[in-house]
Motif scaffolding. Structure first.
Motif, PDB file in Angstrom:
ATOM      1  N   ASN A   1      -8.477   3.691  11.117  1.00  0.00           N
ATOM      2  CA  ASN A   1      -8.680   2.760  10.007  1.00  0.00           C
ATOM      3  C   ASN A   1      -7.775   3.100   8.827  1.00  0.00           C
ATOM      4  N   LEU A   2      -7.532   4.378   8.593  1.00  0.00           N
ATOM      5  CA  LEU A   2      -6.608   4.775   7.535  1.00  0.00           C
ATOM      6  C   LEU A   2      -5.193   4.306   7.876  1.00  0.00           C
ATOM      7  N   ALA A   3      -4.808   4.404   9.141  1.00  0.00           N
ATOM      8  CA  ALA A   3      -3.487   3.943   9.569  1.00  0.00           C
ATOM      9  C   ALA A   3      -3.336   2.442   9.340  1.00  0.00           C
ATOM     10  N   VAL A   4      -4.378   1.661   9.642  1.00  0.00           N
ATOM     11  CA  VAL A   4      -4.345   0.218   9.403  1.00  0.00           C
ATOM     12  C   VAL A   4      -4.129  -0.064   7.920  1.00  0.00           C
ATOM     13  N   LEU A   5      -4.830   0.674   7.080  1.00  0.00           N
ATOM     14  CA  LEU A   5      -4.701   0.489   5.637  1.00  0.00           C
ATOM     15  C   LEU A   5      -3.316   0.891   5.137  1.00  0.00           C
TER      16      LEU A   5
ATOM     17  N   VAL B   1       0.857  -1.186   0.000  1.00  0.00           N
ATOM     18  CA  VAL B   1       0.000   0.000   0.000  1.00  0.00           C
ATOM     19  C   VAL B   1       0.892   1.235   0.000  1.00  0.00           C
ATOM     20  N   ASP B   2       0.735   2.069  -1.029  1.00  0.00           N
ATOM     21  CA  ASP B   2       1.568   3.253  -1.187  1.00  0.00           C
ATOM     22  C   ASP B   2       0.813   4.558  -0.920  1.00  0.00           C
ATOM     23  N   ILE B   3      -0.073   4.548   0.068  1.00  0.00           N
ATOM     24  CA  ILE B   3      -0.811   5.773   0.393  1.00  0.00           C
ATOM     25  C   ILE B   3       0.150   6.869   0.847  1.00  0.00           C
ATOM     26  N   ASP B   4       1.187   6.502   1.597  1.00  0.00           N
ATOM     27  CA  ASP B   4       2.163   7.500   2.063  1.00  0.00           C
ATOM     28  C   ASP B   4       2.815   8.248   0.900  1.00  0.00           C
ATOM     29  N   VAL B   5       3.086   7.520  -0.183  1.00  0.00           N
ATOM     30  CA  VAL B   5       3.708   8.139  -1.353  1.00  0.00           C
ATOM     31  C   VAL B   5       2.785   9.209  -1.927  1.00  0.00           C
ATOM     32  N   MET B   6       1.496   8.860  -2.083  1.00  0.00           N
ATOM     33  CA  MET B   6       0.545   9.817  -2.643  1.00  0.00           C
ATOM     34  C   MET B   6       0.291  10.982  -1.682  1.00  0.00           C
TER      35      MET B   6
END
Length: 87
Positions: free
Chosen positions: A31-35, A5-10
């Motif tokens: 929940n976002l942190a879990v993802l 999961v590359d949410i941090d990149v975005m």
């Protein structure tokens, strides 16, 4: 876990704090942190859609697959059939 999961990149590209993303998507920061930390077992398409809308990206910008270095098998995860599609 082979799905990365590359949410941090975005988030970094958009210069957006995690709390702001959670609020705009409509999920809790927990929940976002879990993802984003790769601990989620599943993600709803509606959540993925909202993430893409808010971050102005495609699902492939948030999720990618990497081969399992341990050599894990998909057979343990199949439901009712083998890899050839027969039972």
């Amino acid at each position: 876990m082979p799905i990365i999961v590359d949410i941090d990149v975005m988030l970094a590209k958009r210069k957006m704090p995690v709390g702001v993303l959670a609020e705009r998507v409509g999920i809790t920061p927990a929940n976002l942190a879990v993802l984003k930390n790769g601990r989620a077992k599943a993600v709803r398409f509606t959540t993925l859609e909202a993430l893409c809308e808010v971050l102005e990206c495609q699902p492939g910008d948030l999720l990618r697959w990497e081969a399992d270095s341990v050599g894990g098998s998909l057979e343990a995860h199949s439901v009712g059939s083998d890899r050839t599609g027969t039972s």
